[in-house]
Enzyme design. Structure first.
Site, PDB file in Angstrom:
ATOM      1  N   HIS A   1       0.839  -1.212   0.000  1.00 45.81           N
ATOM      2  CA  HIS A   1       0.000   0.000   0.000  1.00 45.81           C
ATOM      3  C   HIS A   1       0.872   1.258   0.000  1.00 45.81           C
ATOM      4  O   HIS A   1       1.248   1.765   1.053  1.00 45.81           O
ATOM      5  CB  HIS A   1      -0.891  -0.017   1.254  1.00 45.81           C
ATOM      6  CG  HIS A   1      -1.962   1.029   1.261  1.00 45.81           C
ATOM      7  ND1 HIS A   1      -3.194   0.816   1.849  1.00 45.81           N
ATOM      8  CD2 HIS A   1      -1.995   2.294   0.771  1.00 45.81           C
ATOM      9  CE1 HIS A   1      -3.920   1.913   1.729  1.00 45.81           C
ATOM     10  NE2 HIS A   1      -3.211   2.829   1.081  1.00 45.81           N
TER      11      HIS A   1
ATOM     12  N   ARG B   1       2.999   9.378  -6.888  1.00 48.04           N
ATOM     13  CA  ARG B   1       2.039  10.332  -7.478  1.00 48.04           C
ATOM     14  C   ARG B   1       2.138  10.458  -8.990  1.00 48.04           C
ATOM     15  O   ARG B   1       1.659  11.447  -9.557  1.00 48.04           O
ATOM     16  CB  ARG B   1       2.227  11.694  -6.817  1.00 48.04           C
ATOM     17  CG  ARG B   1       2.095  11.693  -5.294  1.00 48.04           C
ATOM     18  CD  ARG B   1       0.722  11.276  -4.825  1.00 48.04           C
ATOM     19  NE  ARG B   1       0.564  11.522  -3.386  1.00 48.04           N
ATOM     20  CZ  ARG B   1      -0.448  11.058  -2.666  1.00 48.04           C
ATOM     21  NH1 ARG B   1      -1.379  10.310  -3.240  1.00 48.04           N
ATOM     22  NH2 ARG B   1      -0.529  11.315  -1.378  1.00 48.04           N
TER      23      ARG B   1
ATOM     24  N   HIS C   1     -11.222   1.403   0.848  1.00 46.45           N
ATOM     25  CA  HIS C   1     -10.940   2.375   1.910  1.00 46.45           C
ATOM     26  C   HIS C   1     -12.221   2.503   2.735  1.00 46.45           C
ATOM     27  O   HIS C   1     -13.170   3.154   2.302  1.00 46.45           O
ATOM     28  CB  HIS C   1     -10.544   3.707   1.262  1.00 46.45           C
ATOM     29  CG  HIS C   1     -10.204   4.782   2.229  1.00 46.45           C
ATOM     30  ND1 HIS C   1      -9.049   5.502   2.133  1.00 46.45           N
ATOM     31  CD2 HIS C   1     -10.858   5.266   3.310  1.00 46.45           C
ATOM     32  CE1 HIS C   1      -8.996   6.390   3.109  1.00 46.45           C
ATOM     33  NE2 HIS C   1     -10.093   6.262   3.838  1.00 46.45           N
TER      34      HIS C   1
ATOM     35  N   ASP D   1       1.093   2.791   3.706  1.00 50.83           N
ATOM     36  CA  ASP D   1       0.209   3.867   3.219  1.00 50.83           C
ATOM     37  C   ASP D   1       1.036   5.136   2.954  1.00 50.83           C
ATOM     38  O   ASP D   1       0.573   6.264   3.206  1.00 50.83           O
ATOM     39  CB  ASP D   1      -0.922   4.144   4.219  1.00 50.83           C
ATOM     40  CG  ASP D   1      -2.037   4.992   3.624  1.00 50.83           C
ATOM     41  OD1 ASP D   1      -2.012   5.250   2.400  1.00 50.83           O
ATOM     42  OD2 ASP D   1      -2.938   5.406   4.377  1.00 50.83           O
TER      43      ASP D   1
ATOM     44  N   HIS E   1       3.104  14.383   0.311  1.00 51.91           N
ATOM     45  CA  HIS E   1       2.447  15.665   0.026  1.00 51.91           C
ATOM     46  C   HIS E   1       3.475  16.783   0.125  1.00 51.91           C
ATOM     47  O   HIS E   1       4.463  16.668   0.860  1.00 51.91           O
ATOM     48  CB  HIS E   1       1.302  15.924   1.013  1.00 51.91           C
ATOM     49  CG  HIS E   1       0.115  15.037   0.787  1.00 51.91           C
ATOM     50  ND1 HIS E   1      -0.669  15.119  -0.340  1.00 51.91           N
ATOM     51  CD2 HIS E   1      -0.412  14.034   1.534  1.00 51.91           C
ATOM     52  CE1 HIS E   1      -1.639  14.215  -0.279  1.00 51.91           C
ATOM     53  NE2 HIS E   1      -1.497  13.530   0.842  1.00 51.91           N
TER      54      HIS E   1
HETATM   55  O1  DOR Z   1      -4.210   9.842   4.482  1.00 49.52           O
HETATM   56  C1  DOR Z   1      -4.359   9.330   3.384  1.00 49.52           C
HETATM   57  N1  DOR Z   1      -3.737   9.796   2.286  1.00 49.52           N
HETATM   58  N2  DOR Z   1      -5.195   8.285   3.281  1.00 49.52           N
HETATM   59  C2  DOR Z   1      -5.526   7.769   2.093  1.00 49.52           C
HETATM   60  O2  DOR Z   1      -6.255   6.805   2.064  1.00 49.52           O
HETATM   61  C3  DOR Z   1      -5.038   8.389   0.851  1.00 49.52           C
HETATM   62  C4  DOR Z   1      -3.754   9.070   1.072  1.00 49.52           C
HETATM   63  C5  DOR Z   1      -3.311   9.942  -0.078  1.00 49.52           C
HETATM   64  O3  DOR Z   1      -3.417   9.497  -1.219  1.00 49.52           O
HETATM   65  O4  DOR Z   1      -2.825  11.035   0.173  1.00 49.52           O
END
Ligand code: DOR
Length: 431
Positions: free
Chosen positions: A69, A73, A187, A313, A317
């Site tokens: 997971h 990007r 999800h 996960d 960002h």
């Molecule tokens: O916090 C999260 N960010 N949860 C997710 O399920 C998606 C992910 C994202 O893609 O930024």
């Protein structure tokens, strides 16, 4: 700096070899020739002067980790992460295989998109297995061409980031996925119950004056999905499980349905919502960091095997996306580089899990869920090896980050256990 070498022969000497597939553990040597496992035994001697030798005394030598997971990007937000930068971050964490979520821009919702990710992976230092979207545009309305996507390399289906709200549509997706024999990963969050919550609902959200996301928003949908998958006999994998009720539900349904699996993320095992004292937006994640008692149940769940594996996960960002108010910040944190030091500290050092069991949750268990080859130490197999010091204490800092983004709440935290070397795709990497 990661140093890369491509020697024809590599001899790993005197490591503690833990093979999670054969379940054998011994002090011994591994010979790699032309990128493949040539021999594994107690003692391999060689007079070959050109052999590249590594003394692994005091280190654990095991399968390359597999993270099912991650969010890279590409395409769309290459400023946050590309397939290449994500691969390097994965290597730094000891991962030789990852599965990428399809919530890119555009999403991976067609056979062509799946093919793009799969073929790009051929040029990268680790294997990337694309997870295809369940619905076109991740809109939860029309199914994607799952069968052709599977032919092009999709390893599972998910609209991750966006929950599938419509139960009838979820049932249809599970029925189609049965034809592919690939899992659906939903999800699990009811968006109406979530009600724009930005952190776990409870005394801490009240104190901070932030909108709360109740644990029921997750567990109600986990129940729905488990009930649907069980009645249909379909494969369901529950991602980033975060509440104690969800753990209880997975336990209940696993007794009836062998096709159900679940994962937990390092941050849900390490933090609880008491840690969100200073509006640290790097702790804003979906599903949210829950209460102390939820965290305790997640630890029990992974130790007992109710939860099958650990998955990061990893969600990169930009600074702009994170250096803003808690309400406005994006959800997500990176997690590949810090993963092993975090879970080894929480589970093995602080909560008495065996190192062998932890290795299973990072190697054979995730590969089993995704139907990826698990017998990595068989002679002739392409070598995928991770070598770590289980006792090294270190402070996680920006310099340990290879991702294009640095949104990690682990910066400044003392971790235990450090990945030292990785062998992947014909190359030996020193970290
Ligand atoms: O916090 C999260 N960010 N949860 C997710 O399920 C998606 C992910 C994202 O893609 O930024």
């Amino acid at each position: 700096m990661i140093n890369k070498k491509q020697p024809k022969k590599v001899l790993l000497k005197r490591g503690r070899i833990i093979d999670p597939f054969s379940k054998k553990t011994f002090i011994g040597d591994i010979l790699i020739e032309n990128g493949k496992i040539a021999s594994i035994k107690k003692n391999i001697s060689s007079k070959d002067k050109n052999i590249f030798r590594i003394d692994c005394k005091g280190l654990v030598v095991t399968h390359g980790f597999c993270d099912i997971h991650v969010h890279f990007r590409e395409p769309g937000r290459e400023d946050k992460e590309t397939l290449e930068s994500g691969s390097i971050a994965a290597l730094a964490g000891g991962f030789t295989q990852v599965c990428t979520m399809p919530n890119t821009n555009p999403p991976i919702d067609s056979p062509e998109h799946v093919y793009y990710i799969k073929s790009k992976s051929n040029t990268l230092p680790i294997d990337i297995f694309p997870i295809g979207a369940v619905s076109l545009g991740q809109k939860g309305e029309e199914l994607t061409e799952m069968l052709i996507m599977k032919d092009n390399g999709a390893i599972a289906f998910s609209d991750d980031g966006i929950p599938i709200q419509n139960a009838q549509f979820m049932a249809l997706a599970l029925k189609y996925s049965k034809m592919t024999n690939l899992p659906i990963i939903n999800h699990a969050e009811d968006i109406y119950l979530r009600n724009e919550g930005v952190m776990n609902a409870g005394p801490n959200s009240n104190n901070l004056g932030l909108k709360g996301n109740p644990s029921l928003a997750e567990s109600i949908m986990v129940y729905r999905d488990l009930a649907l998958a069980s009645s249909l006999g379909a494969r369901l994998h529950i991602p980033h499980i975060s509440t104690k009720d969800s753990v209880g539900l997975v336990k209940l349904f696993k007794s009836k349905n062998k096709l159900i699996t679940a994962e937990v993320s390092p941050h849900h095992l390490y933090f609880c919502d008491d840690d969100i004292v200073d509006f640290n937006t790097n702790l804003k994640v979906g599903p949210p960091i829950r209460s102390k008692s939820d965290r305790k149940k997640l630890i029990e769940g992974i130790k007992s095997g109710i939860i099958d594996c650990i998955a990061t996960d990893h969600a990169p960002h930009t600074i702009e996306d994170k250096e803003t108010t808690f309400n406005d910040a994006e959800f997500g944190m990176i997690g590949l580089e810090s993963c092993f030091g975090v879970v080894n500290k929480v589970l093995v050092k602080d909560n008495g899990m065996s190192l062998k069991s932890l290795i299973e949750k990072l190697t054979v268990n995730p590969r089993k869920i995704m139907n990826i080859n698990r017998d990595l130490f068989a002679v002739g197999e392409k070598a995928q090896i991770t070598i770590f010091d289980p006792n090294e204490k270190w402070k996680f800092s920006e310099k340990n980050i290879y991702s294009k983004s640095s949104n990690s709440p682990f910066i400044g935290h003392d971790l235990v256990g450090k990945v030292k070397y990785v062998f992947s795709k014909d190359s030996f990497f020193t970290l």
